[in-house]
Design a protein around this motif. Structure first.
Motif, PDB file in Angstrom:
ATOM      1  N   LYS A  48       0.749  -1.201  -0.133  1.00 35.89           N
ATOM      2  CA  LYS A  48      -0.042  -0.046  -0.004  1.00 35.89           C
ATOM      3  C   LYS A  48       0.753   1.276  -0.074  1.00 35.89           C
ATOM      4  CE  LYS A  48      -3.176   2.385   3.004  1.00 35.89           C
ATOM      5  NZ  LYS A  48      -4.078   2.367   4.245  1.00 35.89           N
ATOM      6  N   THR A  49       2.040   1.254   0.740  1.00 37.20           N
ATOM      7  CA  THR A  49       2.693   2.648   0.965  1.00 37.20           C
ATOM      8  C   THR A  49       4.026   2.768   0.029  1.00 37.20           C
ATOM      9  OG1 THR A  49       3.787   1.242   2.660  1.00 37.20           O
ATOM     10  CG2 THR A  49       1.950   2.751   3.373  1.00 37.20           C
ATOM     11  N   SER A  50       4.514   1.715  -0.483  1.00 39.94           N
ATOM     12  CA  SER A  50       5.724   1.874  -1.177  1.00 39.94           C
ATOM     13  C   SER A  50       5.665   2.544  -2.482  1.00 39.94           C
ATOM     14  CB  SER A  50       6.295   0.435  -1.607  1.00 39.94           C
ATOM     15  OG  SER A  50       5.348  -0.358  -2.275  1.00 39.94           O
ATOM     16  N   PRO A  51       4.523   2.472  -3.190  1.00 35.96           N
ATOM     17  CA  PRO A  51       4.319   3.418  -4.480  1.00 35.96           C
ATOM     18  C   PRO A  51       4.750   4.870  -4.272  1.00 35.96           C
ATOM     19  CG  PRO A  51       2.604   1.711  -4.367  1.00 35.96           C
ATOM     20  CD  PRO A  51       3.273   1.639  -3.066  1.00 35.96           C
ATOM     21  N   SER A 195      16.149   3.926  -0.008  1.00 33.50           N
ATOM     22  CA  SER A 195      17.147   3.127  -0.967  1.00 33.50           C
ATOM     23  C   SER A 195      18.547   3.154  -0.159  1.00 33.50           C
ATOM     24  CB  SER A 195      17.183   4.062  -2.080  1.00 33.50           C
ATOM     25  OG  SER A 195      16.052   4.378  -2.459  1.00 33.50           O
ATOM     26  N   PRO A 196      18.664   2.332   0.721  1.00 37.78           N
ATOM     27  CA  PRO A 196      19.970   2.017   1.424  1.00 37.78           C
ATOM     28  C   PRO A 196      21.279   1.464   0.210  1.00 37.78           C
ATOM     29  CG  PRO A 196      18.718   0.256   2.154  1.00 37.78           C
ATOM     30  CD  PRO A 196      17.598   1.059   1.207  1.00 37.78           C
ATOM     31  N   PHE A 197      22.294   2.431   0.170  1.00 35.98           N
ATOM     32  CA  PHE A 197      23.060   2.051  -0.833  1.00 35.98           C
ATOM     33  C   PHE A 197      22.590   1.784  -2.138  1.00 35.98           C
ATOM     34  CE2 PHE A 197      24.187  -0.174   3.294  1.00 35.98           C
ATOM     35  CZ  PHE A 197      25.368   0.515   3.616  1.00 35.98           C
ATOM     36  N   GLY A 198      21.614   2.738  -2.443  1.00 40.78           N
ATOM     37  CA  GLY A 198      21.171   2.849  -3.766  1.00 40.78           C
ATOM     38  C   GLY A 198      20.247   1.545  -4.041  1.00 40.78           C
ATOM     39  N   LEU A 199      19.788   0.716  -3.079  1.00 40.07           N
ATOM     40  CA  LEU A 199      18.972  -0.294  -3.456  1.00 40.07           C
ATOM     41  C   LEU A 199      17.380  -0.010  -3.412  1.00 40.07           C
ATOM     42  CD1 LEU A 199      21.089  -2.918  -1.644  1.00 40.07           C
ATOM     43  CD2 LEU A 199      20.873  -2.698  -3.849  1.00 40.07           C
ATOM     44  N   ASP A 200      16.766   0.565  -4.257  1.00 38.30           N
ATOM     45  CA  ASP A 200      15.470   1.043  -4.252  1.00 38.30           C
ATOM     46  C   ASP A 200      14.391   0.049  -3.450  1.00 38.30           C
ATOM     47  OD1 ASP A 200      16.790   2.656  -5.852  1.00 38.30           O
ATOM     48  OD2 ASP A 200      15.497   2.477  -7.853  1.00 38.30           O
ATOM     49  N   ASN A 201      13.711   0.934  -2.954  1.00 38.26           N
ATOM     50  CA  ASN A 201      12.449   0.214  -2.170  1.00 38.26           C
ATOM     51  C   ASN A 201      12.791  -0.926  -1.399  1.00 38.26           C
ATOM     52  OD1 ASN A 201      10.790   2.202  -4.288  1.00 38.26           O
ATOM     53  ND2 ASN A 201       9.140   0.989  -2.886  1.00 38.26           N
ATOM     54  N   SER A 202      13.686  -0.567  -0.317  1.00 38.25           N
ATOM     55  CA  SER A 202      14.140  -1.752   0.469  1.00 38.25           C
ATOM     56  C   SER A 202      13.384  -1.520   1.765  1.00 38.25           C
ATOM     57  CB  SER A 202      15.716  -1.713   0.861  1.00 38.25           C
ATOM     58  OG  SER A 202      16.390  -1.825  -0.419  1.00 38.25           O
TER      59      SER A 202
END
Length: 498
Positions: A48-51, A195-202
């Motif tokens: 629900k929230t990640s978008p 986006s830790p270390f550029g890892l999107d939607n973690s």
């Protein structure tokens, strides 16, 4: 010995079973009524929230060059998101040299500076993030989870709270609802998306560890054990209702990575900043021109305050709002604009949130009683006159005691010229320090303004008051050093030098 028939034995067994059944039933009901503390299922919440959580990438224009230093600088920018150690900071406003990629002569090459996170708060493209994510960027790129990328405009940022507002040109965007950070409770489940270390939607999850952690002048941070790493900055901290209750901003670390403690800016505090940024592009704060410190239990007891609370005034800026309102060094500010001050850090937030020009009531504790004052708040950036500092001058040796008193002090009277220079009405100057005073940190040259609730007017009067002190109770000594006044608690002793 009594013998029983088989029929009688069976009857007794059945009776025992019938007696046990209600007990087991009651136990089952009790267990069913006990609350469940299992780990929640976050899958629907994340979906629900990640978008509405975005990746933020910033770039800067740098001159082209093929030297080894340039290659190393690019390595640090690309993989660590920081400048190369020892490299000079780029000068803003100076056109970079070299030719950019498709930008024409003299534009320079676009290089990545770092990555962070943010979240959408309105369908027309307003995005909240941290100031340190977008600071000094030449270009800000926002990438949505559906892979659409936009150039963002910086609406405004505030370094004191580390809150920034950016805008992308889009409509019909998903947005996150905002919660009430005042209702956050220690122990409740929360999750972070970024986006830790550029890892999107973690996604990471944990609980709220504590509230009101004072790691900044204007922010009572929310502390959590949610795993937050470089790149998570600016992302949302979300409760189980899908509401944003904070902006992930800091971590406690000795290694540069997550070590079990992270901090989030309460969303209520952040929104107060965002509303000003949206309206004017900057944040205006109030100021009353005092330096403050914590009120310890010892100070509270020695001054008859009852319990440790309020903000202890260490110095008052000459000509500032506090001085005009009648605030004095050594006062304890208990209330500001009708709100109680429990800790010293409460006062800067209350004053900062007050509109400059407002006249507000303020309650102080002075000499064993409360006093009601009215103070006019001024704007922080406009009333920043340098504080006056007391300079040294020859001491008047009149009134010097023959030996240290029970506090370990030999003091001198101050002549009229010295009092005028220090801008005080009365006091004595410390000449020699020993015993309790030495252990408390008092130094020669310090000015003693007050003992307990009584102003010090002369060396003779001060020594008379010290002789009358109860050796079983702490005494509060108001000591001025430079332009700051502090309250020290000492217990009279008999071990001063003779």
């Amino acid at each position: 010995m009594i013998s029983k028939s088989p029929a009688m034995a069976r009857t007794l067994v059945m009776a025992a079973i019938l007696a046990i059944v209600p007990m087991v039933s009651e136990l089952g009901h009790a267990q069913a009524a006990a609350p469940s503390y299992g780990v929640p299922d976050f899958t629907d919440l994340v979906e629900k929230t990640s978008p509405a959580v975005v990746n933020i990438r910033t770039t800067e224009r740098v001159r082209q060059g093929g030297s080894q230093d340039d290659d190393m600088a690019e390595f640090f920018r690309r993989f660590f998101g920081v400048p190369m150690p020892g490299a000079p900071a780029p000068r803003r406003g100076q056109p970079p040299q070299g030719q950019g990629q498709g930008q024409g002569q003299g534009q320079g090459e676009e290089m990545n500076r770092g990555v962070g996170s943010g979240f959408i708060i309105s369908q027309d493209g307003y995005v909240m993030t941290n100031t340190h994510v977008v600071a000094d960027a030449d270009t800000i790129y926002v990438t949505l989870p559906d892979k659409r990328e936009f150039k963002a405009k910086l609406i405004g940022s505030d370094k004191r709270t580390d809150v920034a507002l950016i805008k992308i040109e889009a409509t019909g965007l998903p947005k996150l609802p905002l919660g009430d950070s005042d209702k956050v409770r220690a122990g409740e489940w929360v999750l972070a998306i970024g986006s830790p270390f550029g890892l999107d939607n973690s996604v990471t999850a944990g609980i709220v560890s504590a509230k009101g952690r004072d790691t900044g002048d204007y922010l009572p941070f929310i502390q959590t054990d949610v795993a937050v790493n470089p790149g998570n900055s600016g992302g949302p901290l979300i409760n189980l209702r899908g509401e944003v209750i904070g902006i992930n901003s800091q971590i406690y670390s000795r290694s540069g990575g997550y070590m079990g403690i992270s901090f989030a800016i309460p969303i209520d505090e952040a929104m107060r900043v965002v509303e000003q940024l949206k309206a004017t592009g900057k944040v205006t704060r109030g100021r009353i021109a005092v330096a403050i410190g914590e009120v310890t239990k010892e100070v509270a007891d020695s001054l008859g305050l009852g319990r440790a609370r309020g903000a202890l005034v260490g110095s008052v800026e000459p000509g500032g709002p506090a001085e005009r309102a009648g605030v004095e060094p050594g006062d304890i500010i208990l209330k500001f604009n009708g709100r109680d001050i429990e800790r010293a850090s409460d006062l800067p937030r209350m004053v900062g949130d007050t509109k400059p020009g407002s006249r507000v009531p303020m309650q102080v504790w002075r000499k064993g009683a409360t006093r009601e004052l009215t103070i006019t708040v001024v704007e922080l950036e406009q009333d920043n006159k340098p504080k006056a500092r007391a300079s040294s001058s020859p001491r008047d040796d009149g009134g010097t005691a023959a030996k240290p008193n029970a506090l370990g002090l030999i003091v001198n009277d101050l002549n009229e010229a010295r009092l005028k220079e220090l801008k005080i009405k009365s006091g004595v100057e410390v000449d020699t320090v020993d015993g309790p005073a030495l252990r408390a940190g008092i130094r020669p040259g310090d000015i003693i303004l007050r003992l307990g609730d009584t102003d010090v007017t002369s060396a003779r009067q001060f020594n008379d008051m010290v002789r009358a002190l109860d050796k079983n109770r702490l005494a509060a000594l108001f000591v001025r050093r430079g332009d700051a006044t502090q309250v020290l608690t000492l217990r009279p002793g008999s071990n001063a030098s003779r």
